[in-house]
Design an enzyme around this catalytic site. Sequence first.
Site, short mmCIF file in Angstrom:
data_model
loop_
_atom_site.label_atom_id
_atom_site.label_comp_id
_atom_site.label_asym_id
_atom_site.label_seq_id
_atom_site.Cartn_x
_atom_site.Cartn_y
_atom_site.Cartn_z
N ILE A 336 -34.56 35.58 -25.30
CA ILE A 336 -35.93 35.05 -25.32
C ILE A 336 -36.79 35.70 -26.39
O ILE A 336 -37.89 35.22 -26.68
CB ILE A 336 -36.61 35.22 -23.94
CG1 ILE A 336 -36.59 36.68 -23.50
CG2 ILE A 336 -35.97 34.33 -22.91
CD1 ILE A 336 -37.27 36.91 -22.15
N GLY A 339 -36.44 41.41 -32.25
CA GLY A 339 -37.24 42.12 -33.24
C GLY A 339 -36.51 43.34 -33.75
O GLY A 339 -35.31 43.53 -33.47
N GLY A 340 -37.23 44.17 -34.51
CA GLY A 340 -36.61 45.35 -35.08
C GLY A 340 -36.17 46.36 -34.05
O GLY A 340 -35.24 47.14 -34.27
N GLY A 342 -34.90 45.57 -31.05
CA GLY A 342 -33.77 45.09 -30.28
C GLY A 342 -33.97 43.65 -29.84
O GLY A 342 -34.68 42.88 -30.48
N VAL A 344 -34.52 40.86 -26.38
CA VAL A 344 -34.93 40.67 -24.98
C VAL A 344 -34.19 39.48 -24.40
O VAL A 344 -34.15 38.40 -25.02
CB VAL A 344 -36.46 40.47 -24.86
CG1 VAL A 344 -36.85 40.27 -23.40
CG2 VAL A 344 -37.20 41.65 -25.46
N ASP A 455 -50.40 50.27 -29.77
CA ASP A 455 -49.83 49.10 -30.45
C ASP A 455 -50.30 47.82 -29.76
O ASP A 455 -49.49 46.93 -29.46
CB ASP A 455 -48.31 49.18 -30.47
CG ASP A 455 -47.69 48.22 -31.50
OD1 ASP A 455 -48.41 47.81 -32.43
OD2 ASP A 455 -46.51 47.87 -31.35
#
Length: 606
Positions: A336, A339-340, A342, A344, A455
Site C-alpha cells: 500500500i 519509500g526510502g 521501506g 508498507v 517530520d
Amino acid sequence: MGTSIRLIFWENSETTLVGSAFPTYLKAVCPTTDLYSPNSTYQGNLQHLLSSLYSKAKYGTGFFNTSCGSFPDTVYGSFLCRGDVSADVCLDCVETASREIIIRCPNQKGAITWYDECQLHYSSQSFFSVDADHPVFSLHNENNISNPDQFSRVLNEAMTSLVSQVAFDPSRHMFATKEVNITAYQTLYVLGQCTLDLSGSSCYSCLLNSVAYLPTCCDGKIGGRVLRASCNVRYELYLFYTRSAIAPTPSAIPHPTVRTTDEGKDGLSFSTTLAIVVPTALAVVVILSLCYILLTRKAIKKENHVGNESQPVGSLQFDLDTIRAATDNFADANKIDEGGYGTVYKGILSNGEEISVKRLLGDSGEIAEAFKKEVFLMAKLQHRNLQRLLGFCSGGGERMLIYEFVSNDCLDSLLFDPENRAQLDWPMRLKIIEGIARGLLYLHDDAPLRIIHCDLKVSNILLDGKMNAKISNFGMAIGWVDDQTLVNPHRIAGTYGHFAPECVMHGQFSSQSDVYSFGVLLLEIGVAREMNEDAADRPSMASVVLMLSSDPSTLLMPRSLPPSVPHRAEPQRTAGELEPSARELGEYNAEIISIDEVTFSELSPR
C-alpha cells in the site's frame, strides 16, 4: 574471568530514548550467542516470564525471581528495584525493562538490562543465589576531585562501613546509603545494594569486588558506580537517592501516663484530664481518617495506572511466520506504500483484524536506531489522533512495525489528486486540521513522554474510515522535558520546506519546531498544493514591478499549476544516509520559496 564493559555515564554511547519522567536507561548486555527461534517454546516461556515479573512488581516488594517452563526450555528471571524508589516507580521501571529488553537483545536466550531505578535479568541457566562476577560495567562523572588523597580516604572508609551494613544488617534488606562530610561545604553520598536471594557472605563478597573496582574505573572522579548482576555500588557529591524512602523506622514513642486523682490532690484533675484526652482522641480520629482517604486514593490511582498500561509484553512481539501469513508472504497485491525507509503492506491476522506492516529496509545503525525509537515511543502513546502501534517483529534479518490499519490511506493521496480532492470540502478539511492539532497537543503536553514529531507533513497524516486524522511515522521523533530546547547541530532531519528556521540554522528543536511544520501543513491543506519548489514557476522581479504598477484589469491571469507539483530530484543516498549533506542544506537554504498563484481585486472605491 568475565568481560568488563567500561562506559562514561555522561557521554554514554547508548541513546537514551526517554525523558526524566521515564526510567533512565543505562545499559543492556546480551552475554550469550545462544538464540531462540521465533514462535518457539522458549519464546513463549520468556514472554510468560516477563509478564509474570511485571505482575509481581505491582505488589511493591522491590525484588522477585522465578522460572517458567521445563527443561530444556526453562527460562529464569528476576528484577531488582533500587531500595529508595516508590512502588509506582518500580512498577514503571520493570514494565519498561520487560518491554525493551527483548528489543535490545532480540532472540537472545539470556540478557540483563540496567536502569537508574531497577535492573532485570533473564537466562536459560539458573543464576539464583549466585554471586556472578560478570557482566560488570562502570559509569563515572567526567569531573575530577580537587582533593584526591583526602577524598579517596573518606570514600574507602564510607564504602567499608556501607558494605557491612548492606550484607549483615537484616533491617536494611540488603540496601543501604551513607552520608559523610568531607569538608564543611562538601558531602559524600554512597549507596550499595544486593539482590535479596544472596546470602550475607555472598553479598559481602560481591560488594567488596565492586568497591575494589572503583579505583580502576573512577579514580579521582567526583562520582562513579559499578554495576554487576548481583550487586551495585555508587558514590556522588550530590544527593541522588530519596532520603525519606530509606529513613530508619523511628522507635515507638512512649505515651505519657495520665494519672487521674481526686480534685485538690496531687496529679491532674478530672476536667484537666478531659481537656487533654478529648482533643487528643479527636486528633487521632482525624489523622486516621486522613490516612484512610490518602490510602484509598493511592489504591484507586494505582488501579487506574495499571488499567491504563500499554499492552502486555507478550502481545507486543509478533513472530515472522504470523506476519508472512497475514501479508500473503509480502505479496505485491498487499503493498500500500513504498519509500526510502521501506515498504508498507496490508495484512489480515488469523482473527480477522486488519493490520498495517511497515517493513524497514537496510541494516544500518540509523535504521536500527529509528526502529527502536519508534517502538519505544509508540508503545506508550495512546490517542485517537495517533496511529496505534500493535507490535513489532524483529528477527530473521527483518525489522517490522505492526500498526492498526487505516482505511483511507494518507492525506496527500486525497489532497493532491484532482479527482479525490472533491471529498475534502471545507468542513472536512477543518475536521482534519482539528484532529492533527489535538494529536500534536497530546504529544507536546499530555503524553506520558512529551514528544517532538520532527517530520510533520501531509504524507504522515492518515485518515480512517470516518476521516479522522491520525499522525504517523515517529522514526525521527525525539522525547523532551518541560519547555527545554534540544540543540543538536548535526541532526537536521525531516522534509524540505517543512523545517523550522531554528532547526536548519542552529540545530535547535522544541515543540515550536512542530508548530512551524503545522503552519506549512495548514497552507498545503488550504490550497491543496505542495510547497512550490520549481524556480521556473516564479516570476522575475521585473514582472512583479510591472504587476504592481499596472491596472488590475490589464493583468494576465496567473498560470495554473499542475495538480501536484513534482518533487525536485534528490541525490541518491545509501540506506545509512538518512539526512541531507551540508552541501545540500546550503543549496536548500539559498532557495527562495514562493507561490506564483495570486489573486487580484478592483482597488477603486465603489
